[in-house]
Design an enzyme around this catalytic site. Structure first.
Site, PDB file in Angstrom:
ATOM      1  CE  LYS A 157      32.824   9.784  41.061  1.00 59.58           C
ATOM      2  NZ  LYS A 157      32.623   8.348  40.769  1.00 59.58           N
TER       3      LYS A 157
ATOM      4  CB  SER B  38      30.874   9.030  37.388  1.00 57.84           C
ATOM      5  OG  SER B  38      31.237   8.181  38.459  1.00 57.84           O
TER       6      SER B  38
ATOM      7  CB  SER C  43      32.436   5.289  38.111  1.00 59.41           C
ATOM      8  OG  SER C  43      31.260   5.574  37.398  1.00 59.41           O
TER       9      SER C  43
END
Lengths: 532, 495
Positions: free
Chosen positions: A95, A171, A195
């Site tokens: 990420k 996310s 997330s």
């Protein structure tokens, strides 16, 4: 089937034993990226073409050259008879909150669009030292603020491999979509309110939010520091356990990283669920939200298909020897979202202070006579909508005159949420649970644009995941089945502190028990449509 | 000066004269002399390092970094708290103090807010006038320092070297009643910090920084008037001067019927004047909250008790003991406890000497301190040991050498490292007290200076000292002065 669709565990095993070259694995991964990802997210990405709308767009930065060097080194070391490590030759993505030395690290924000990290996160170092090959940095909601990945400043944003008209969740949407579509085998995400788990559920993969402190946060751009948990996304439970075993453990650079010994997750994974006490809670089979006018908490049952998948899984686990205990009261989880709204935003607004145009990242161009004007312009231009909303909210509820009413109260309720879990898991208590089984998300993946823009409604996508962050306890999500529309439905197992091994065992047992079910053979649409 | 100030303004001759007192509180920032910074491994001291050469991702506030607490900073902070008679909290917390400034790379300072390491405390400051002022402490906490900024060539430059240097912020109650009291407090604080070995406490180098909050009120009243905050005062003399000036300004304002406003003032050291920096009508909201990246600072009762038990005798306690136990005058006790090495030197010498403490005090204050100052060394760094000093005094008192020889001998010991007894033996510095030998010298002197002898005998008795000097010269200072005096007097009178 491409080699890249194999479990990481198998790839590493073969690479280590010289049965497969890391370079070949990397080529397969890059081939997959070329086939399904489309153009990477960029600032001012322009209008979406029809083709864009059919692609995944997991990446912000593909690090193919770096990956090639790593893969060649892995192969050379294997030839030299060295032990390359448990992730030998496994392509991984991070990420884009993870600092990776020498590589752009953007947090999917304009304000960091030109920031090259001069150091690597502890987790990145551990993953690379374990022989993994870094495929690249993947997209997310700006600064991880969201549950759909749509708020990224890097467009096109990630789309769901099961239906590119839908969000991948967030996310860690890029991580989940990349893993689901074979763009790498493993990814590291972060989970502040759900997330990792919610996008994993939306994309039909496994995701683990470890116990707070199980994995070092050093080198990961912070969102809500008291809630943030780095963790793996993988295609099966064993791979998630493999990744956790590489990244878990104390870190001299993170004083909140626990010194609790790391068990051998892989060795324990197939011990089954016989005698395990697994709970179901009515409080996790409905959503609760405050009436916008009265503030009264309104309860609404989850859709039948979500509940059905959950109860069916309970039956499977019971059949495998677990004891199912129903009606576990988790009354304070209803306040999870309001509490999260306050705590995460206070921490987020403070964590964003450093992005001021002084040292690195974006600075508004112009001749500023006044320092404050430079700050204002830089932050106005550099931050997107979500960071701005969170700064406003966070500053408000932590202001001296409101802090007692909001922030301190939220902290109190957070303790009550944790107490609910403590009671459920108390080995001397009424329930003595080993884990709590719940759905991961209240809905299957929703359509892009449907919720984005409504910051409050978006937050409720985290309703079932956020309590574990408040309590600090570990939670594993894994695919439980498909909705009537053929979309993934994720299930969640929440356990007591440092009980990751228990969660892996139960998740793995469920995988084994459902290995032959038809839904397991269904692949994400972007793969089938590409003939993969 | 006592705490009271009289002021008779020109314009107010008719009214009753008001007597004012100053009300002063000091905020100090104390740089702890740890090896590394408080939250990272960079060295703490960047003195004379080029800008931004002593930084790392952590202290430069890069995205993703986390602080890790330096235990030594906690230990030194706890030592100060214990020495200030403050409670050392067993559980304390770090908090974030949020504000924007270019020298603050994270946009927040990691500090301690409501549950700091130290709780309460006081320092009893003896004033030269003889009274003692108790100065209570309202705040004693650990925090990280910020960097430095300067404007050069129209550009604002930032140096992060100082970021993350461990500080103790210590704030007093408004207990000080004059500029002199403020200065005395700082003198005693500086002494204490060095005594404990926790800070170099050099104000010029910013190891000890001070802001002064100053207000005035009529003597006898208990309320607090609006105060001004004087910043950027980086010497004790400047604190005194700035406070005097500000007290006078406030009195003049009030006497003129005007109101003192809560300004922040900047001390301009070059021109000895105060400049207004800003009005401070509203307090900034720093949105304090617990620093989630650090665990609570938990110390055990044993750890704390160990800190307290291993505190040295503090300077003011030792000063009082020197007066009481050794009968030293306050002046001597003050000087002999100016720093820890000299006080330990004195006591070690006294143990070896065993005689009158005042005699030893005189020797040390005159001879050892002069040597120390000339060489720029602290007492513990001298080659001349306390035992050497005791040995020299004992030889003087035994009449083996005279005082002048003793003083010269101290220098020789310092230079050579040889024991004084050995030098006396090898250089034949033993005192000449043999009557016959002395008489021979005296006779020689008188024979060589017949004119002076005549003058003396004609009543110019002031020449006696000159004759003594001649004898001393001839004996290279070894003549026993008492005997020489007696024999010389006889010889000059022709007896």
């Amino acid at each position: 089937m491409s080699i890249i669709d194999s479990p990481a565990y198998e790839i590493a095993h073969k690479v280590k034993h010289g049965e497969l070259s890391a370079v070949a694995v990397l080529e397969a991964a890059l081939e997959r990226v070329a086939a399904v990802d489309g153009r990477p997210g960029t600032l001012d990405g322009g209008l979406l073409t029809d083709e864009d709308q059919a692609k995944v767009h997991a990446f912000i930065t593909l690090t193919a050259d770096r990956a090639r060097v790593q893969a060649e080194q892995v192969d050379a070391r294997v030839r030299a008879g060295e032990d390359v490590g448990p992730l030998a030759g496994v392509p991984v993505t991070f990420k884009d909150l993870y600092c990776l030395r020498g590589v752009r690290t953007t947090a999917a924000s304009r304000i960091l669009s030109n920031f090259t990290a001069p150091y690597s996160a502890t987790t990145v170092e551990r993953v690379e030292a374990a022989g993994a090959v870094t495929l690249g940095k993947v997209n997310l909601d700006e600064f991880a603020y969201g549950s759909s990945s749509e708020s990224s400043a890097f467009q096109p944003t990630t789309r769901n491999p099961w239906d590119p008209a839908r969000v991948p969740g967030g996310s860690s949407g890029g991580s989940a979509a990349a893993v689901a579509s074979g763009q790498g085998c493993l990814s590291l995400g972060t989970d502040t309110g759900g997330s990792i788990r919610q996008p994993a559920a939306f994309c039909g993969v496994v995701g683990l939010k470890p116990t707070y402190g199980r994995v070092s946060r050093y080198g990961i751009i912070a969102f809500g520091s008291s809630l943030d948990c780095p963790g793996p996304l993988a295609r099966d439970v064993r791979d998630a356990a493999l990744m956790l075993s590489v990244i878990a453990g104390p870190d001299p650079c993170d004083s909140t990283a626990a010194t609790v010994p790391v068990p051998n997750y892989l060795e324990e994974i197939d011990r089954g669920v016989k005698g395990m006490r697994i709970g179901l809670s009515p409080d996790f089979l409905r959503i609760a939200f405050p009436d916008p006018h009265t503030g009264e908490i309104i309860m609404e049952d989850l859709a039948d298909e979500i509940c059905d998948v959950t109860l069916r899984a309970a039956d499977k686990l019971a059949a495998a020897g677990a004891e199912i205990i129903e009606n576990i009261p988790m009354p304070n989880s209803a306040y999870g979202i309001p509490v999260y709204f306050v705590i995460s935003r206070v921490e987020a607004s403070s964590n964003l202070h450093r992005f001021d145009g002084v040292k690195y990242g974006y600075r508004s161009q112009g001749d500023f006579g006044d320092l404050n004007e430079m700050y204002r312009q830089t932050r106005a231009e550099g931050f997107g909508l979500e960071p701005k909303l969170r700064i406003l909210m966070g500053m408000y509820v932590s202001a001296a005159q409101y802090s007692e009413h909001y922030y301190q109260r939220a902290l109190n309720v957070r303790s009550m949420i944790r107490a609910d879990f403590a009671a459920a898991f108390d080995p001397q208590g009424d329930y003595r649970l080993d884990a709590l089984l719940t759905p991961t998300a209240p809905t299957p993946p929703f359509k892009m644009g449907d919720i984005y823009g409504d910051s409050l409604l978006m937050q409720y996508a985290d309703q079932l995941t956020v309590s574990a962050n408040h309590a600090g306890v570990p939670a594993l999500t894994f695919p439980g089945g498909l909705s009537q529309e053929g979309l993934p439905i994720g299930l969640q197992l929440i356990g007591p502190d440092f009980a990751e091994s228990t969660l892996f065992r139960a998740g793995y047992a469920f995988e084994q028990a459902t290995a032959d079910e038809t839904w397991r053979a269904v692949k994400p649409r972007v793969l089938t449509e590409a003939g993969l | 000066m006592s705490g009271k100030l009289k002021h008779t303004p020109e314009r107010n001759k008719e009214g009753p004269m008001t007597e004012y007192e100053a009300v002063i509180g000091l905020e100090t920032h104390i740089q702890l002399n740890t090896i590394t910074k408080i939250f990272c491994g960079c060295k703490a001291d960047s003195w004379e390092d080029p800008p931004n050469t002593n930084i790392c991702p952590v202290c430069a506030g890069l995205p993703g970094v986390l602080p890790v607490l330096n235990e030594e900073a906690v230990r030194k902070g706890a030592r100060l708290a214990a020495a200030m008679h403050a409670e050392v909290r067993l559980v304390s917390y770090f908090d974030r103090k949020n504000y924007f400034y270019p020298d603050l790379p994270k946009g927040f300072q990691i500090s301690q807010f409501d549950q700091a390491l130290g709780n309460g405390g006081y320092l009893d400051v003896p004033m030269p006038e003889g009274y003692v002022r108790r100065v209570n402490i309202t705040k004693l906490h650990l925090e990280e320092d910020a960097g430095k900024t300067k404007i050069e060539g129209g550009q604002r430059l930032v140096d992060f070297n100082r970021c993350g240097v461990p500080l103790v912020e210590m704030v007093t109650e408004p207990d000080l009643r004059s500029a002199d009291e403020a200065a005395q407090y700082l003198i005693r604080l500086r002494q204490l910090l060095r005594w404990l070995g926790i800070s170099e406490a050099d104000m010029e180098k910013g190891h000890l920084r001070c802001d002064a909050n100053v207000s005035i009120r009529p003597v006898g009243s208990m309320y607090l008037n609006p105060k001004t905050e004087i910043k950027n005062v980086n010497s004790i003399e400047a604190v005194r001067a700035a406070a005097v000036m500000e007290i006078e300004r406030q009195i003049a304002l009030v006497e003129a019927g005007r109101r003192v406003e809560s300004w922040t003032l900047d001390w301009d050291d070059a021109h000895n004047r105060l400049k207004k920096m800003r009005s401070k009508e509203t307090e900034a909201d720093y949105r304090y909250f617990r620093e989630p990246d650090l665990l609570p600072v938990v110390v055990t009762a044993e750890w704390r008790d160990d800190i307290i038990q291993h505190l040295p005798e503090l300077p003011l306690e030792r000063r009082a003991r020197f007066m009481e136990a050794y009968g030293l005058p306050e002046y001597d006790a003050d000087i002999l406890t100016a720093d820890r090495p000299i006080s330990e030197y004195f006591e070690a010498a006294l143990a070896a000497y065993g005689g009158d403490p005042k005699v030893l005090s005189n020797w040390i204050m005159n001879e050892v301190l002069r040597m120390q100052n000339e060489l720029g060394l602290s007492a513990d760094a001298l080659t001349l040991t306390p035992k050497h000093v005791a040995g020299v005094i004992k030889m003087v008192e035994a009449g083996t050498i005279n005082v002048a020889t003793g003083k010269a001998l101290l220098v020789k010991v310092q230079e050579s490292g040889t024991a004084p007894e050995a030098i006396v033996a090898s250089e034949g510095l033993g005192q000449v007290s043999d009557d016959a030998a002395l008489l021979a010298v005296i006779d020689g002197v008188l024979a060589a200076h017949p004119g002076e002898v005549v003058s003396y005998r004609d009543g110019k008795e002031g020449l006696f000292g000159w004759f003594m000097g001649q004898v001393m010269r001839e004996t290279h200072g070894k003549a026993d002065p008492g005997k020489t005096r007696a024999l010389l007097q006889k010889a000059l009178k022709g007896q």
